[in-house]
Enzyme design. Structure first.
Site, short mmCIF file in Angstrom:
data_model
loop_
_atom_site.label_atom_id
_atom_site.label_comp_id
_atom_site.label_asym_id
_atom_site.label_seq_id
_atom_site.Cartn_x
_atom_site.Cartn_y
_atom_site.Cartn_z
CB ALA A 72 37.84 -73.80 -63.40
N GLY A 117 41.01 -69.99 -66.65
CA GLY A 117 40.52 -68.89 -65.85
C GLY A 117 41.62 -68.07 -65.21
CD GLU A 120 38.58 -67.10 -69.16
OE1 GLU A 120 37.72 -66.92 -70.04
OE2 GLU A 120 38.46 -67.95 -68.26
CD GLU A 140 39.39 -71.91 -70.71
OE1 GLU A 140 39.48 -71.07 -69.78
OE2 GLU A 140 40.12 -71.86 -71.73
#
Length: 266
Positions: A72, A117, A120, A140
């Site tokens: 992110a 992310g 991910e 995270e």
């Protein structure tokens, strides 16, 4: 090869030979950090690829030399109010689910940092090819949140609940060799060859029946987490979708005639 840009930071390359498309993360100035705009573009590119019946496999790649994706965009989020973050949530979810729900096989080509992310996005693919510079992880909890792009669900499906818990709770980064040993990545290649390896695998995949590929992926995904009896029903439904198709007829004919199939794709 044709190219189509989705916003400023995402590029789709359609390779003329082999029915393979690349979904390219192209925000090198921020190591492909996923901003709101970039997330929206990833989702849009996935929608277009999912609707393209000529595409049989997708490779997720990066233009940055030292990173696949660092997750992110925390610089953007630093300016967010709670309301801003809430509004952004469905946009970012759309990016991750867009990759996850592509109906064709997907291969991630990972080098350098694939964190949060970014990892991910790779986990949302069916296969991960990584070179020896890869560093992966879900850090995270170290910044006060949890993996929100599917990490808490996709990682345990790869490596088991206890291993996933250790990795998520510790927020540690895992280098390439250990990542291969733990099953965080599927194929480990020499430095700088992740894209080449992923494209080669995708080309091999794309040589097979497009009807069969989509049905096999649907069975694999829908069957996860079901008991065996229910999973076999999912498989049977997917088999029926292929058994009476033009691809099945062509595949059997080509085998008996000892020639390469010319898949009708229906």
């Amino acid at each position: 090869m044709s190219e189509e840009r989705f916003g400023e930071f995402v590029l789709v390359r359609r390779h003329e030979q082999g029915h393979v498309a690349e979904l390219v993360l192209d925000r090198p100035g921020a190591m492909n950090a996923v901003s709101t705009e970039m997330a929206r573009s990833i989702a849009g590119a996935c929608t277009a690829l999912g609707e393209d019946r000529d595409v049989r496999a997708v490779v997720l790649t990066s233009t940055h030399e030292r990173a696949f994706c660092v997750g992110a965009d925390l610089k953007e989020r630093n300016s967010f109010s709670d309301a801003d973050l809430l509004r952004q949530r469905p946009v970012t979810r759309g990016a991750y689910t867009g990759v996850l729900e592509l109906p064709v096989p997907t291969v991630a080509a990972v080098h350098g940092f694939a964190l949060g992310g970014g990892f991910e996005l790779a986990l949302a693919c069916d296969v991960i090819v990584a070179d020896r510079t890869a560093v992966v992880g879900l850090p995270e909890v170290s910044v006060g949140v949890i993996p929100g792009g599917g990490g808490t669900q996709l990682l345990p499906r790869r490596v088991g609940a206890a291993r996933a818990a250790e990795l998520i709770f510790s927020a540690r980064r895992v280098e390439a060799v250990e990542a291969g040993e733990l099953g965080l990545v599927d194929q480990l290649v020499e430095e700088g060859r992740d894209r080449e390896g992923a494209l080669a695998l995708a080309a091999r995949i794309a040589g097979n029946s497009p009807v069969g590929l989509r049905a096999a992926k649907r069975a694999l995904r829908l069957g996860q987490g079901l008991d065996l009896r229910a999973g076999l029903e999912v498989e049977d439904a997917a088999w029926r979708a292929t058994a009476f198709s033009g691809d099945r007829a062509e595949g059997v004919a080509a085998f008996n005639e000892r020639r390469k199939p010319q898949w009708p794709g229906e």
